[in-house]
Design a protein around this motif. Sequence first.
Motif, PDB file in Angstrom:
ATOM      1  N   GLY A  52       0.776  -1.231   0.000  1.00 32.81           N
ATOM      2  CA  GLY A  52       0.000   0.000   0.000  1.00 32.81           C
ATOM      3  C   GLY A  52       0.806   1.279   0.000  1.00 32.81           C
ATOM      4  O   GLY A  52       0.239   2.364  -0.034  1.00 32.81           O
ATOM      5  N   ILE A  53       2.133   1.164   0.028  1.00 34.06           N
ATOM      6  CA  ILE A  53       2.996   2.353   0.043  1.00 34.06           C
ATOM      7  C   ILE A  53       3.531   2.614  -1.356  1.00 34.06           C
ATOM      8  O   ILE A  53       4.102   1.722  -1.994  1.00 34.06           O
ATOM      9  CB  ILE A  53       4.153   2.174   1.054  1.00 34.06           C
ATOM     10  CG1 ILE A  53       3.558   2.048   2.457  1.00 34.06           C
ATOM     11  CG2 ILE A  53       5.141   3.325   0.961  1.00 34.06           C
ATOM     12  CD1 ILE A  53       4.537   1.646   3.511  1.00 34.06           C
ATOM     13  N   TYR A  54       3.346   3.826  -1.819  1.00 36.72           N
ATOM     14  CA  TYR A  54       3.753   4.228  -3.160  1.00 36.72           C
ATOM     15  C   TYR A  54       5.277   4.313  -3.257  1.00 36.72           C
ATOM     16  O   TYR A  54       5.914   5.057  -2.518  1.00 36.72           O
ATOM     17  CB  TYR A  54       3.124   5.586  -3.483  1.00 36.72           C
ATOM     18  CG  TYR A  54       3.577   6.209  -4.763  1.00 36.72           C
ATOM     19  CD1 TYR A  54       3.150   5.723  -5.992  1.00 36.72           C
ATOM     20  CD2 TYR A  54       4.445   7.297  -4.743  1.00 36.72           C
ATOM     21  CE1 TYR A  54       3.564   6.311  -7.176  1.00 36.72           C
ATOM     22  CE2 TYR A  54       4.860   7.895  -5.916  1.00 36.72           C
ATOM     23  CZ  TYR A  54       4.418   7.404  -7.124  1.00 36.72           C
ATOM     24  OH  TYR A  54       4.829   7.987  -8.296  1.00 36.72           O
ATOM     25  N   LEU A  55       5.860   3.520  -4.186  1.00 35.86           N
ATOM     26  CA  LEU A  55       7.311   3.534  -4.381  1.00 35.86           C
ATOM     27  C   LEU A  55       7.740   4.385  -5.567  1.00 35.86           C
ATOM     28  O   LEU A  55       8.877   4.834  -5.622  1.00 35.86           O
ATOM     29  CB  LEU A  55       7.836   2.109  -4.580  1.00 35.86           C
ATOM     30  CG  LEU A  55       7.726   1.161  -3.390  1.00 35.86           C
ATOM     31  CD1 LEU A  55       8.329  -0.188  -3.741  1.00 35.86           C
ATOM     32  CD2 LEU A  55       8.384   1.752  -2.157  1.00 35.86           C
ATOM     33  N   GLY A  56       6.865   4.565  -6.544  1.00 34.33           N
ATOM     34  CA  GLY A  56       7.238   5.357  -7.706  1.00 34.33           C
ATOM     35  C   GLY A  56       6.520   4.883  -8.952  1.00 34.33           C
ATOM     36  O   GLY A  56       5.541   4.148  -8.891  1.00 34.33           O
ATOM     37  N   VAL A  57       7.044   5.335 -10.098  1.00 33.76           N
ATOM     38  CA  VAL A  57       6.493   4.976 -11.404  1.00 33.76           C
ATOM     39  C   VAL A  57       7.543   4.174 -12.159  1.00 33.76           C
ATOM     40  O   VAL A  57       8.734   4.510 -12.129  1.00 33.76           O
ATOM     41  CB  VAL A  57       6.114   6.241 -12.212  1.00 33.76           C
ATOM     42  CG1 VAL A  57       5.664   5.879 -13.619  1.00 33.76           C
ATOM     43  CG2 VAL A  57       5.027   7.030 -11.485  1.00 33.76           C
ATOM     44  N   ALA A  58       7.089   3.125 -12.836  1.00 29.72           N
ATOM     45  CA  ALA A  58       7.988   2.307 -13.652  1.00 29.72           C
ATOM     46  C   ALA A  58       7.336   2.054 -15.001  1.00 29.72           C
ATOM     47  O   ALA A  58       6.116   1.984 -15.108  1.00 29.72           O
ATOM     48  CB  ALA A  58       8.283   0.980 -12.960  1.00 29.72           C
ATOM     49  N   LYS A  59       8.198   1.948 -16.020  1.00 30.36           N
ATOM     50  CA  LYS A  59       7.686   1.596 -17.345  1.00 30.36           C
ATOM     51  C   LYS A  59       8.103   0.175 -17.671  1.00 30.36           C
ATOM     52  O   LYS A  59       9.134  -0.318 -17.204  1.00 30.36           O
ATOM     53  CB  LYS A  59       8.184   2.561 -18.410  1.00 30.36           C
ATOM     54  CG  LYS A  59       9.638   2.414 -18.768  1.00 30.36           C
ATOM     55  CD  LYS A  59      10.007   3.310 -19.934  1.00 30.36           C
ATOM     56  CE  LYS A  59      11.468   3.094 -20.300  1.00 30.36           C
ATOM     57  NZ  LYS A  59      11.861   3.820 -21.478  1.00 30.36           N
ATOM     58  N   VAL A  60       7.293  -0.483 -18.468  1.00 26.23           N
ATOM     59  CA  VAL A  60       7.571  -1.849 -18.880  1.00 26.23           C
ATOM     60  C   VAL A  60       8.612  -1.820 -20.000  1.00 26.23           C
ATOM     61  O   VAL A  60       8.460  -1.087 -20.976  1.00 26.23           O
ATOM     62  CB  VAL A  60       6.282  -2.544 -19.366  1.00 26.23           C
ATOM     63  CG1 VAL A  60       6.585  -3.928 -19.915  1.00 26.23           C
ATOM     64  CG2 VAL A  60       5.259  -2.613 -18.242  1.00 26.23           C
ATOM     65  N   VAL A  61       9.677  -2.600 -19.832  1.00 25.07           N
ATOM     66  CA  VAL A  61      10.729  -2.668 -20.852  1.00 25.07           C
ATOM     67  C   VAL A  61      10.761  -4.015 -21.567  1.00 25.07           C
ATOM     68  O   VAL A  61      11.374  -4.141 -22.622  1.00 25.07           O
ATOM     69  CB  VAL A  61      12.122  -2.328 -20.270  1.00 25.07           C
ATOM     70  CG1 VAL A  61      12.162  -0.888 -19.795  1.00 25.07           C
ATOM     71  CG2 VAL A  61      12.507  -3.274 -19.150  1.00 25.07           C
ATOM     72  N   SER A  62      10.076  -5.020 -20.997  1.00 19.07           N
ATOM     73  CA  SER A  62      10.050  -6.343 -21.621  1.00 19.07           C
ATOM     74  C   SER A  62       8.862  -7.134 -21.086  1.00 19.07           C
ATOM     75  O   SER A  62       8.523  -7.027 -19.907  1.00 19.07           O
ATOM     76  CB  SER A  62      11.350  -7.095 -21.315  1.00 19.07           C
ATOM     77  OG  SER A  62      11.303  -8.415 -21.787  1.00 19.07           O
ATOM     78  N   VAL A  63       8.253  -7.914 -21.967  1.00 13.17           N
ATOM     79  CA  VAL A  63       7.171  -8.815 -21.568  1.00 13.17           C
ATOM     80  C   VAL A  63       7.395 -10.142 -22.266  1.00 13.17           C
ATOM     81  O   VAL A  63       7.587 -10.184 -23.482  1.00 13.17           O
ATOM     82  CB  VAL A  63       5.783  -8.268 -21.974  1.00 13.17           C
ATOM     83  CG1 VAL A  63       4.688  -9.240 -21.540  1.00 13.17           C
ATOM     84  CG2 VAL A  63       5.540  -6.883 -21.404  1.00 13.17           C
ATOM     85  N   LYS A  64       7.405 -11.215 -21.490  1.00 12.86           N
ATOM     86  CA  LYS A  64       7.552 -12.550 -22.067  1.00 12.86           C
ATOM     87  C   LYS A  64       6.446 -13.442 -21.517  1.00 12.86           C
ATOM     88  O   LYS A  64       6.250 -13.519 -20.306  1.00 12.86           O
ATOM     89  CB  LYS A  64       8.916 -13.144 -21.723  1.00 12.86           C
ATOM     90  CG  LYS A  64       9.124 -14.508 -22.331  1.00 12.86           C
ATOM     91  CD  LYS A  64      10.484 -15.082 -22.017  1.00 12.86           C
ATOM     92  CE  LYS A  64      10.600 -16.454 -22.652  1.00 12.86           C
ATOM     93  NZ  LYS A  64      11.844 -17.108 -22.317  1.00 12.86           N
TER      94      LYS A  64
END
Length: 121
Positions: free
Chosen positions: A42-54
Amino acid sequence: MNKLEFSANWNGKLFLDNFGTIRLHNTDKYQVDAQFEIYLKGIYLGVAKVVSVKSFLFEKIGDGLAYIDCGKNANYLKKILRSFYNPLTNTTHFNHVVCQYTDRNIEAFESRLKEWWQNKI
């Protein structure tokens, strides 16, 4: 913006610049360049973008992926996934989603890292 929520950070992967997560297969949600708000308990760590999906089948989970994902062997990871997703079969499709932080909540990182490390000593 979509959220990726984590109930645990067993092996500390969420403190790295890049981290992976195993999620039910969803081509609409998990795409390269998609962005997610990252939450740990429940604690916000930040924003991340997806760089790979398998994509892969549940039955194909091996120790290598399991240790990277949760720090435990494949049997342990399969047990965790079965508790999250029910029903689940050997032919259930999953995604291994690799993310890269684009923005971090430094205060949350500091407190969560300190807490995580205290549990290791």
